[in-house]
Design a protein around this motif. Structure first.
Motif, PDB file in Angstrom:
ATOM      1  N   GLU A   1       5.567  -2.645  -6.578  1.00  0.00           N
ATOM      2  CA  GLU A   1       6.407  -2.045  -5.171  1.00  0.00           C
ATOM      3  C   GLU A   1       7.236  -3.245  -4.885  1.00  0.00           C
ATOM      4  OE1 GLU A   1       3.155  -3.105  -2.412  1.00  0.00           O
ATOM      5  OE2 GLU A   1       1.818  -0.858  -3.054  1.00  0.00           O
TER       6      GLU A   1
ATOM      7  N   CYS B   1      -0.483  -2.652  -8.071  1.00  0.00           N
ATOM      8  CA  CYS B   1       0.300  -1.802  -7.592  1.00  0.00           C
ATOM      9  C   CYS B   1       1.435  -2.920  -6.587  1.00  0.00           C
ATOM     10  CB  CYS B   1      -0.530  -0.986  -7.080  1.00  0.00           C
ATOM     11  SG  CYS B   1      -1.188   0.692  -7.708  1.00  0.00           S
ATOM     12  N   LYS B   2       0.479  -3.725  -6.244  1.00  0.00           N
ATOM     13  CA  LYS B   2       1.765  -3.997  -5.390  1.00  0.00           C
ATOM     14  C   LYS B   2       2.940  -4.847  -6.431  1.00  0.00           C
ATOM     15  CE  LYS B   2       1.229  -8.198  -2.081  1.00  0.00           C
ATOM     16  NZ  LYS B   2       0.845  -8.354  -0.751  1.00  0.00           N
TER      17      LYS B   2
ATOM     18  N   ARG C   1       7.473   0.652 -13.539  1.00  0.00           N
ATOM     19  CA  ARG C   1       6.318   0.363 -14.012  1.00  0.00           C
ATOM     20  C   ARG C   1       5.558  -0.064 -15.151  1.00  0.00           C
ATOM     21  NH1 ARG C   1       1.870   5.732 -14.772  1.00  0.00           N
ATOM     22  NH2 ARG C   1       2.153   5.106 -17.105  1.00  0.00           N
TER      23      ARG C   1
ATOM     24  N   ASP D   1      -5.011  -2.548  -7.840  1.00  0.00           N
ATOM     25  CA  ASP D   1      -4.037  -2.561  -6.314  1.00  0.00           C
ATOM     26  C   ASP D   1      -3.380  -3.919  -6.617  1.00  0.00           C
ATOM     27  OD1 ASP D   1      -7.322  -2.432  -4.352  1.00  0.00           O
ATOM     28  OD2 ASP D   1      -5.932  -1.123  -4.797  1.00  0.00           O
TER      29      ASP D   1
ATOM     30  N   ARG E   1       0.276  -1.066   0.197  1.00  0.00           N
ATOM     31  CA  ARG E   1      -0.083  -0.153  -0.185  1.00  0.00           C
ATOM     32  C   ARG E   1       0.745   0.803   0.308  1.00  0.00           C
ATOM     33  NH1 ARG E   1      -4.946  -2.045   2.740  1.00  0.00           N
ATOM     34  NH2 ARG E   1      -5.751  -3.750   1.857  1.00  0.00           N
TER      35      ARG E   1
ATOM     36  N   GLY F   1       1.628   4.661  -0.761  1.00  0.00           N
ATOM     37  CA  GLY F   1       1.322   5.397  -1.739  1.00  0.00           C
ATOM     38  C   GLY F   1       2.613   5.980  -2.717  1.00  0.00           C
TER      39      GLY F   1
ATOM     40  N   ARG G   1       2.049   3.905  -5.554  1.00  0.00           N
ATOM     41  CA  ARG G   1       0.996   4.096  -6.668  1.00  0.00           C
ATOM     42  C   ARG G   1       0.442   5.351  -7.785  1.00  0.00           C
ATOM     43  NH1 ARG G   1      -3.975   0.913  -4.703  1.00  0.00           N
ATOM     44  NH2 ARG G   1      -5.614   2.538  -5.518  1.00  0.00           N
TER      45      ARG G   1
ATOM     46  N   SER H   1       0.213   5.468 -11.020  1.00  0.00           N
ATOM     47  CA  SER H   1      -1.674   6.172 -11.851  1.00  0.00           C
ATOM     48  C   SER H   1      -0.935   7.764 -12.355  1.00  0.00           C
ATOM     49  CB  SER H   1      -2.090   7.039 -10.480  1.00  0.00           C
ATOM     50  OG  SER H   1      -2.378   6.225  -8.957  1.00  0.00           O
TER      51      SER H   1
END
Lengths: 260, 268
Positions: A192, A188-189, A172, A185, A141, A143, A146, A150
Motif C-alpha cells: 500500500e 499488502c500493507k 508488487r 496482510d 486494508r 481492496g 489486495r 493476489s
C-alpha cells in the motif's frame, strides 16, 4: 460477526452518526424493497443537503459567491474511492481547497500508458488550475492493493479491476521480494505504501509535471492513512536527491511526518 | 525565524548551530518507539521551520495536519464502535460519481460519513461505455462497487460551472487539440453535447453549458447500463440508478431517478 451487544452499540453509534451503510443480514426481498423505493435514503440526503445549505453555504455566502466564479485550489489529491478514506473527511478539506481524483487504489498510471481519467484530471489540475501541491494518499486494508497482491503472475486478467491495478505491478514486484518473511496482510500493507511511491515516480513521467517540480512551482507528496490505528503519515518527494532517469523507480523523500 | 533576520546574517551562526544541535537529537531510541516518532516529528518540523524550507510546503502541511487532528478528535475517537467495524469491512450503500472540482465534494455537500459511499471522482463525472480495453479505471470502480461491495445505489452528480463540460462544449470542430489527455477524456460526453445542440442550440452558450452539465449526467446513467453486472442487478431490482445536479450558484440540489417501464399491451 455481530453479537447481540455489538449490534445494540452499533445501532446507537449509527443513530448518532446517521448511517447509510447496508444492514449486513437483510434478505433479498428487503433489499428489493429498499432499492425500489429508496425514499428514506433520499429523504435523509435531502435533510443533509438542506443542513449543508443552512449551516455552511448560507453562513459563508461571500466565500461561496467567490467560489462560484472560480476555483483556485492549492492541492490536487489522488485518493482511493474506498468509502472510509474521503480526503474531505479525514483531512478536513473545505470547498475550494482540493481538486480530488478518486480511483481504485489511488493509482497514477505513467505517461506512456496513454489517456485515462486520472491523467486527464492531473493535466487539468497542473496546467489549468496550476495547483502547488499534489498529494497521493494510500490507505490500510486497501481492496485494490489486495487484488494486485493476489493476482497470478502469468495469467492475463479479464477483470477490469485486474487491468487497472496492474498499474502498480512495480510496487508488487519490489514488495514480494523485500517482504518474503512477512504474512500476506503485512505484505499488502507494505505494498500500500510502496504503491504510493510508485505513483509519485509515475507523476514525474509527465513532462509538464516534471518541469514544474524542477522549477519549484509544484511539490509532490505521498500520504498513508491507517484507519485501524487512526494515524497519518506524510512525506515529500525530494526531487533534487531523486534521479528521475533512474529506472529502478526509487525516490528520495524528505519532510517525513507521522501524525497519530 | 523571519527571513529578514536570516538575510541580515546576524542570526546565521546560531541558526546553523541550532540545526546541528537538533539533528544530533535524531538518534534512534530503541526503548520507546512511539516517543521516538513523536519527538522526531517535532524536531524535523522545527528544523524545517528554521531553514525556511519551501514556504508553499509549510502552510499546506499545517492545513492538513489541522484537518486530520480535528477528524481524529471529533469523529474517530468519538465513535470507536463504528470505526472499529469500518476497519474490518466497508458496506457502503452508494457508489457515487462526482467531479474532481474542489467545490463539489460529496462529503461536504451531502455530508457522507465514513463508510457510506464509495466515491469515484473524475473530470466532469463522466462514465464511459463498457470497454475492456480502455477506461479500465472507471470500469474497475464499477466492478468493485457493484460486484464486490454490492452497493444498492449508484448516484452520478453533475454540477454548475463545470470546467470539463466547458471544454466539451468548446472542443474544436476540426478535432484538433492543445492538450495530451483532457480532450480525449471529455469527448466521452459528445453524445450529450449533440443532444444539447439539437434542443438548445438557440440559447446563449453559457445556458447550453448548463443544459449539458445535466445531460452529461443522463449520458453517464445510460452508459452505466452497458456494464453487464449493472444491467443484471437493475433487472432484478437489486440496484437503482439516480442522477443529481449541484448548483452552487443558486445553492440547490436536484435528484432524479432512472426508471424503466414496460407498458400493458397496445391494442390496434
Amino acid at each position: 460477526m455481530l453479537s447481540g451487544t455489538n449490534s445494540d452499540l452499533r445501532l446507537q453509534a449509527s443513530r448518532e452518526l446517521p448511517g447509510l451503510t447496508k444492514e449486513l443480514k437483510s434478505d433479498k426481498s428487503e433489499r428489493m424493497e429498499r432499492v425500489e423505493h429508496g425514499t428514506d435514503l433520499f429523504d435523509e440526503m435531502k435533510q443533509r443537503f438542506l443542513s449543508f445549505k443552512k449551516h455552511k453555504y448560507m453562513q459563508n455566502l461571500e466565500l461561496y459567491e467567490k467560489l462560484a466564479k472560480d476555483q483556485a485550489p492549492k492541492f490536487m489529491v489522488i485518493a482511493c474511492a474506498d468509502s472510509r478514506v474521503c480526503p474531505s473527511s479525514i483531512l478536513g478539506f473545505q470547498p475550494g481547497e482540493a481538486f480530488v481524483v478518486r480511483n481504485v487504489a489511488n493509482m497514477v498510471p505513467p505517461y506512456e500508458n496513454g489517456p485515462s481519467e486520472t491523467n486527464a484530471g492531473l493535466e487539468f489540475a497542473v496546467n489549468s488550475l496550476k495547483v502547488e501541491n499534489i498529494l497521493v494518499i494510500g490507505h490500510s486494508r486497501c481492496g485494490g492493493i489486495r487484488a494486485l497482491m493476489s493476482m497470478h503472475d502469468d495469467v492475463e486478467t479479464s477483470s477490469l479491476i485486474g487491468s487497472w491495478v496492474s498499474v502498480g505491478m512495480n510496487a508488487r514486484v519490489r514488495m514480494k521480494a523485500a517482504t518474503k518473511l512477512l504474512n500476506f496482510d503485512q505484505q499488502c500493507k507494505h505494498c500500500e505504501k510502496e504503491s504510493v511511491n510508485c505513483s509519485l515516480v509515475n507523476l514525474l513521467t509527465y513532462p509538464w509535471v516534471e518541469e514544474k517540480v524542477r522549477n519549484g512551482e509544484l511539490a509532490i507528496h505521498g500520504g498513508y492513512y491507517d484507519f485501524v490505528d487512526c494515524a497519518f503519515e506524510k512525506w515529500t518527494l525530494d526531487y533534487k536527491e531523486s534521479n528521475p532517469n533512474n529506472k529502478s523507480g526509487k525516490v528520495a523523500v524528505k519532510d517525513r511526518a507521522f501524525w497519530f | 525565524m523571519s527571513s529578514s533576520s536570516r538575510h541580515a546574517g546576524m542570526g546565521n551562526l546560531s541558526l546553523e548551530g541550532a540545526i546541528e544541535g537538533l539533528k544530533k537529537l535524531l538518534i534512534p531510541n530503541d526503548k520507546d518507539e512511539q516517543f521516538n516518532k513523536e519527538l522526531e516529528t517535532k524536531i524535523e518540523k522545527l528544523i524545517s521551520e528554521l531553514l525556511g524550507t519551501t514556504p508553499h510546503d509549510c502552510h499546506p502541511v499545517k492545513r492538513i495536519l489541522g484537518g486530520f487532528q480535528s477528524f481524529k478528535t471529533n469523529k474517530f475517537d468519538m465513535y470507536p464502535e463504528l470505526f472499529g467495524e469500518l476497519a474490518e469491512h466497508q458496506t457502503p450503500k452508494f457508489l457515487v460519481f462526482a467531479c474532481c472540482d474542489s467545490r463539489v465534494s460529496p462529503s461536504n455537500i451531502l455530508d457522507f460519513q465514513p463508510g457510506e459511499a464509495f466515491v469515484f471522482r473524475n473530470i466532469a463525472n463522466l462514465v464511459p461505455t463498457f470497454n475492456q480495453l480502455r477506461y479500465s479505471g472507471v470500469g474497475a470502480a464499477i466492478e468493485y462497487a457493484v460486484v464486490h461491495l454490492n452497493v444498492e445505489n449508484i448516484l452520478v452528480i453533475g454540477h454548475s460551472r463545470c470546467g470539463g463540460i466547458d471544454r466539451l462544449m468548446e472542443l474544436p470542430e476540426d478535432g484538433s487539440t492543445d492538450n495530451d489527455f483532457i480532450d480525449d477524456w471529455v469527448q466521452i460526453g459528445l453524445p450529450a453535447k449533440a443532444k444539447v445542440k439539437a434542443e438548445f442550440g438557440h440559447l446563449p452558450l453559457d445556458e447550453q453549458k448548463r443544459e449539458c452539465e445535466k445531460e452529461a449526467v443522463n449520458l453517464s446513467l445510460t452508459n452505466l447500463q452497458t456494464y453487464p453486472y449493472v444491467r443484471e442487478r437493475m433487472a432484478r431490482k437489486a440496484l437503482a440508478l439516480r442522477g443529481g445536479y449541484y448548483d452552487f450558484v443558486e445553492g440547490c440540489f436536484k435528484v432524479w431517478e432512472v426508471k424503466s417501464i414496460i407498458t400493458a399491451p397496445i391494442h390496434s
